[in-house]
Design a protein around this motif. Structure first.
Motif, short mmCIF file in Angstrom:
data_model
loop_
_atom_site.label_atom_id
_atom_site.label_comp_id
_atom_site.label_asym_id
_atom_site.label_seq_id
_atom_site.Cartn_x
_atom_site.Cartn_y
_atom_site.Cartn_z
N ILE A 93 34.72 7.64 35.23
CA ILE A 93 35.11 8.99 35.65
C ILE A 93 34.11 9.50 36.70
O ILE A 93 32.90 9.31 36.55
N TYR A 94 34.63 10.12 37.75
CA TYR A 94 33.78 10.85 38.67
C TYR A 94 34.45 12.17 39.02
O TYR A 94 35.53 12.47 38.51
N PHE A 95 33.80 12.97 39.86
CA PHE A 95 34.37 14.29 40.12
C PHE A 95 34.00 14.79 41.50
O PHE A 95 32.89 14.62 41.98
N HIS A 96 34.99 15.40 42.15
CA HIS A 96 34.79 16.11 43.41
C HIS A 96 34.45 17.55 43.05
O HIS A 96 35.29 18.30 42.56
N TRP A 97 33.20 17.91 43.31
CA TRP A 97 32.70 19.23 42.94
C TRP A 97 31.63 19.63 43.93
O TRP A 97 30.67 18.89 44.16
N GLY A 98 31.80 20.76 44.57
CA GLY A 98 30.83 21.18 45.58
C GLY A 98 31.20 22.52 46.15
O GLY A 98 31.94 23.30 45.54
N ALA A 112 30.15 6.70 34.73
CA ALA A 112 30.51 8.00 35.29
C ALA A 112 29.43 8.46 36.27
O ALA A 112 28.34 7.90 36.32
N GLY A 113 29.77 9.50 37.02
CA GLY A 113 28.82 10.08 37.96
C GLY A 113 29.52 11.01 38.92
O GLY A 113 30.75 11.13 38.92
N PRO A 114 28.76 11.68 39.78
CA PRO A 114 29.34 12.66 40.69
C PRO A 114 29.63 12.11 42.08
O PRO A 114 29.14 11.04 42.45
N GLU A 166 21.81 12.28 30.93
CA GLU A 166 22.66 12.36 29.74
C GLU A 166 23.54 11.13 29.59
O GLU A 166 23.78 10.66 28.47
N LEU A 167 24.04 10.61 30.69
CA LEU A 167 24.88 9.41 30.61
C LEU A 167 24.08 8.22 30.08
O LEU A 167 24.56 7.45 29.24
N LYS A 168 22.86 8.09 30.56
CA LYS A 168 22.03 6.95 30.13
C LYS A 168 21.62 7.07 28.67
O LYS A 168 21.44 6.06 27.98
N LYS A 169 21.49 8.29 28.17
CA LYS A 169 21.23 8.48 26.73
C LYS A 169 22.38 7.92 25.90
O LYS A 169 22.18 7.53 24.74
N ARG A 170 23.57 7.88 26.48
CA ARG A 170 24.76 7.42 25.77
C ARG A 170 25.12 5.97 26.12
O ARG A 170 26.23 5.52 25.86
N ASP A 171 24.18 5.27 26.72
CA ASP A 171 24.37 3.86 27.10
C ASP A 171 25.54 3.67 28.07
O ASP A 171 26.20 2.64 28.06
N ARG A 184 26.97 3.41 32.02
CA ARG A 184 26.54 3.05 33.37
C ARG A 184 26.78 4.24 34.30
O ARG A 184 27.56 5.16 33.99
N THR A 185 26.13 4.19 35.46
CA THR A 185 26.18 5.34 36.36
C THR A 185 26.70 4.94 37.74
O THR A 185 26.45 3.83 38.23
#
Length: 524
Positions: A67-72, A145-147, A183-188, A190-191
């Motif tokens: 999942i990623y997101f367009h946000w800005g 996930a990531g932005p 936070e993603l890495k805390k949940r194992d 990938r980014t």
């Protein structure tokens, strides 16, 4: 055109470490974190050398869904689409984006009064909670996930020492990418960080007089169109960075240094590039990929670079196909980025969203063809994710959790499947991500150990009836069951046709029903 001095580029672009934990994925070698072994620079800045990378690591083949997101800043006006910052400067259009110019003038004033950078104080993100978002992504079934780290508009979503126009120093006053990666890495998980800023450089229209004629798109390959009366053509040192008004050689350094900064300070597993990467010279692209690969490998990561069209050699990166995918089984792994909405990639007022069944069935089609899905969501400017989007994500997560063994760590079968759905071509090549599949459309994958074949009916088959599955060439079948319920089914085989008796509807799934065919021995 008047010549302008660019003395502000004498600034040294320094890259400093961050206070938060931006170490790689927990599975990487701890001894390699966080430093970079300069003696282990195994990749040179040539495509031949870069082709030696493990281009399709197991973690990517296993993941299936991100999942990623367009946000800005473009989320503030929330009008028409994420190209608002371009179209607000382009009058006289009668096609895509054509309503933006007049809307902006009516709502915020003319571009002589209110420019795109004036949206920055309005991009507050006060409700952004990285832990909440990471939980949502994980519960949706995403493995990475990531932005959008930086869109075409030049605003960076990380705490940048290179780009003064960034989310930590202005607007939200938060390191969006950094907080989320932690936070993603805390949940194992990938980014991924996606970059779209190759389009930022103003590549001037050959005929600037065209503006007097209201020509719709002078300078198509630039996000902000040049106009002598617009602030996009400013001589202000910092604003020129924002609007991409600089010499090409300076821009290429600016472009590269921002990618390097994210790689060094945040350790993404994947860096992804939008169209227009081909506008960046080969040597800069090679420097970028080599730095990503060398830095990540020295940390114990298995890095990936994603590209569109032919912007990076196919033996170096993984191809992304926008809003759709391949029509046949691919020899190579590939990625598709698709929207959760029916329209814009960013949030817009009145936006509508796809039915979970449409998303899931098209995702299964991608998996059956050796593809991986990158689903885009669209947060609001205040940092909330609309309830309608959360509802779709929850349905995807529920279906994946029920059918987990038929999703992760699966591999392509000898054929992707068959069916009756009508092929729809998209504007990017390949097929659309909105094909209307039914239970008569069948897709296949196999387990990693090759002892199980998963048969996806992209709908709900008739209950308590005979159901034929074609292309089953193996004869050493041990058992057939329904994934999720585990109920065992009666079956018979004639040639390459496997006939099963379906159970009650309650034992299947209306979004997509998955049958599991187990073999005595690995089937190929």
């Amino acid at each position: 055109m008047k010549k302008i001095a660019f003395s502000f580029f004498s600034i040294v672009f320094s890259i400093s470490g961050m206070a938060q934990d931006y170490s790689p994925h927990p599975e990487t070698e701890k001894s390699a974190i966080p430093g970079i072994n300069k003696e282990a620079q195994q990749f040179e800045e040539t495509w031949e050398s870069l082709a030696a990378v493990d281009r399709e690591p197991e973690w990517f083949k296993d993941a299936k869904f991100g999942i990623y997101f367009h946000w800005g800043l473009y989320s503030v006006p929330a009008f028409d689409n994420e190209w608002y910052p371009r179209w607000m400067y382009v009058p006289g259009r009668d096609s895509w984006g054509g309503t933006v110019y007049e809307h902006h003038k009516k709502t915020y004033g003319s571009v002589s009064e209110f420019n795109y950078h004036d949206f920055i104080p309005m991009f507050t993100a006060e409700h952004f909670d990285a832990a909440e978002w990471a939980n949502l992504f994980q519960e949706s079934g995403a493995r990475f996930a990531g932005p959008v780290a930086q869109h075409h508009d030049g605003f960076a979503m990380w705490g940048s020492e290179i780009n003064p126009w960034n989310a930590e120093d202005m607007g939200p006053k938060k390191d969006i990418l950094g907080e989320l990666f932690t936070e993603l890495k805390k949940r194992d998980m990938r980014t991924i960080a996606t970059f779209h800023h190759a389009r930022l450089l103003q590549r001037y229209a050959s005929d600037t007089a065209a503006w007097a004629k209201n020509t719709p798109d002078p300078g198509w390959d630039s996000h902000y169109p040049y106009h002598p009366d617009y602030i996009t053509s400013t001589t202000d040192p910092e604003l020129r960075l924002f609007y991409g008004n600089m010499p090409e050689d300076k821009f290429h350094e600016y472009w590269l240094n921002q990618v390097i900064e994210v790689v060094d300070n945040y350790a993404p597993d994947m860096i992804w590039f939008d169209s227009w990467l081909d506008k960046i010279p080969h040597n800069y692209r090679q420097k970028m990929v080599a730095h990503h690969f060398n830095t990540a490998v020295s940390r114990g990561q298995k890095p990936i670079v994603n590209y569109k069209q032919e912007d990076i050699p196919a033996n170096v990166g993984i191809l992304d196909m926008e809003q759709g995918g391949k029509t046949e089984l691919s020899d190579d792994y590939w990625l598709t980025d698709i929207t959760i909405s029916h329209g814009s990639w960013c949030y817009t007022k009145g936006q509508t969203y796809k039915n979970p069944s449409l998303v899931i069935r098209n995702m299964i089609d991608v998996w059956s063809k050796r593809g991986v899905v990158l689903l885009n969501i669209s947060p609001r400017a205040d940092g909330t994710i609309p309830a309608e989007q959360k509802k779709v994500l929850a349905a995807i997560g529920k279906w994946i959790k029920k059918h987990e063994e038929a999703v992760y760590e699966t591999r392509a079968y000898s054929t992707f499947g068959y069916g009756r759905a009508e092929f729809e071509e998209n504007v990017f090549g390949g097929q659309t991500a909105t094909i209307d599949y039914t239970c008569n459309d069948i897709r296949f994958t196999v387990s990693k150990d090759k002892t199980k074949l998963f048969v996806y009916s992209l709908g709900l088959p008739d209950a308590n009836s005979s159901f034929d599955i074609h292309h089953i060439t193996d004869s050493n079948i041990k058992k057939v069951s329904v994934v999720g319920s585990g109920i065992e089914l009666e079956w018979s085989k004639n040639g390459d046709v496997l006939t099963i008796k379906t159970p009650a509807s309650s034992e299947m799934d209306e979004l997509a029903t998955v049958f599991k065919v187990e073999f005595e021995n690995p089937h190929y």
